[in-house]
Design a protein around this motif. Structure first.
Motif, PDB file in Angstrom:
ATOM      1  N   ALA A  80       0.832  -1.213   0.000  1.00  0.00           N
ATOM      2  CA  ALA A  80       0.000   0.000   0.000  1.00  0.00           C
ATOM      3  C   ALA A  80       0.866   1.263   0.000  1.00  0.00           C
ATOM      4  O   ALA A  80       0.552   2.235  -0.687  1.00  0.00           O
ATOM      5  N   MET A  81       1.956   1.248   0.760  1.00  0.00           N
ATOM      6  CA  MET A  81       2.825   2.428   0.841  1.00  0.00           C
ATOM      7  C   MET A  81       3.420   2.780  -0.534  1.00  0.00           C
ATOM      8  O   MET A  81       3.598   3.944  -0.850  1.00  0.00           O
ATOM      9  N   ALA A  82       3.711   1.771  -1.342  1.00  0.00           N
ATOM     10  CA  ALA A  82       4.259   2.028  -2.679  1.00  0.00           C
ATOM     11  C   ALA A  82       3.262   2.796  -3.539  1.00  0.00           C
ATOM     12  O   ALA A  82       3.644   3.576  -4.409  1.00  0.00           O
ATOM     13  N   ALA A  83       1.974   2.603  -3.287  1.00  0.00           N
ATOM     14  CA  ALA A  83       0.940   3.279  -4.077  1.00  0.00           C
ATOM     15  C   ALA A  83       0.710   4.718  -3.626  1.00  0.00           C
ATOM     16  O   ALA A  83       0.064   5.490  -4.331  1.00  0.00           O
ATOM     17  N   PHE A  84       1.221   5.099  -2.465  1.00  0.00           N
ATOM     18  CA  PHE A  84       1.020   6.461  -1.981  1.00  0.00           C
ATOM     19  C   PHE A  84       1.709   7.502  -2.860  1.00  0.00           C
ATOM     20  O   PHE A  84       1.376   8.678  -2.816  1.00  0.00           O
TER      21      PHE A  84
END
Length: 193
Positions: free
Chosen positions: A34-38
């Protein structure tokens, strides 16, 4: 196997061939996925704010005309959809299982349909590791160069403009990447002998 749901364990067991045994199985770290999509938020927060501002301005100045507002609705929906990307990625990561057996590495995605991608031991061309401070990381098992048609870039033999892109195949955001790397090295040693 590492804490898989009963449904995911059944899918893994059904996919195993005779005499194939699991060396490691686990799921990606959903938080890291999820953090990569931020990164998308850097673009879509201003996008959504601007379209909402434009919608408000058009609404206040249109004097009952509905057409200009309807034109902006898809842009607002795109912004909201993209802002929800980290949440979607988090939920999708919970439906992915990585499996290292004595013969291959599998990625199983159990969404509406079950997608299984396998990389046989003899097809693993590299073993590239990227590790984070928490011990999680990525393992790249092969790289594939492909040509993507574009308006810019070099020309191929048919005079189309193309750029070269690299598609990486492997296990991404795995917990305890060192343990998974050791499992893959064990598989490779077993298949060489």
């Amino acid at each position: 196997m590492n804490k898989l749901t009963t449904q995911l364990q059944k899918i893994v067991n059904d996919e195993l061939a005779p005499h194939e045994r699991v060396l490691w199985a686990g799921q990606p770290v959903a938080k890291r996925v999820a953090m990569a999509a931020f990164k998308l938020w850097l673009f879509f927060i201003p996008w959504t704010a601007l379209t909402l501002f434009m919608f408000k301005e058009v609404y206040e100045t249109s004097e009952g005309e509905f057409i200009p507002q309807v034109f902006l609705i898809p842009f607002i929906l795109i912004g909201v959809w993209m802002l929800l990307t980290p949440i979607r990625k988090w939920f999708n990561a919970r439906k992915i299982v990585y499996v290292v057996t004595n013969k291959r590495v599998m990625t199983i995605e159990a969404n509406r349909q079950i997608n299984i991608q396998s990389i046989e031991a003899d097809k693993i061309s590299i073993l590239e590791k990227k590790m984070y401070s928490d011990g999680a990381g990525d393992l790249i098992l092969s790289k594939e160069i492909y040509h993507h048609k574009t308006r810019a870039g070099n020309r191929d033999r048919d005079r189309h403009r193309v750029t070269e892109k690299i598609r990486k195949k492997g296990l991404f955001a795995v917990p305890n990447v060192k343990l998974v790397e050791d499992s893959i090295r064990t598989m490779l040693r077993e298949n060489r002998s």
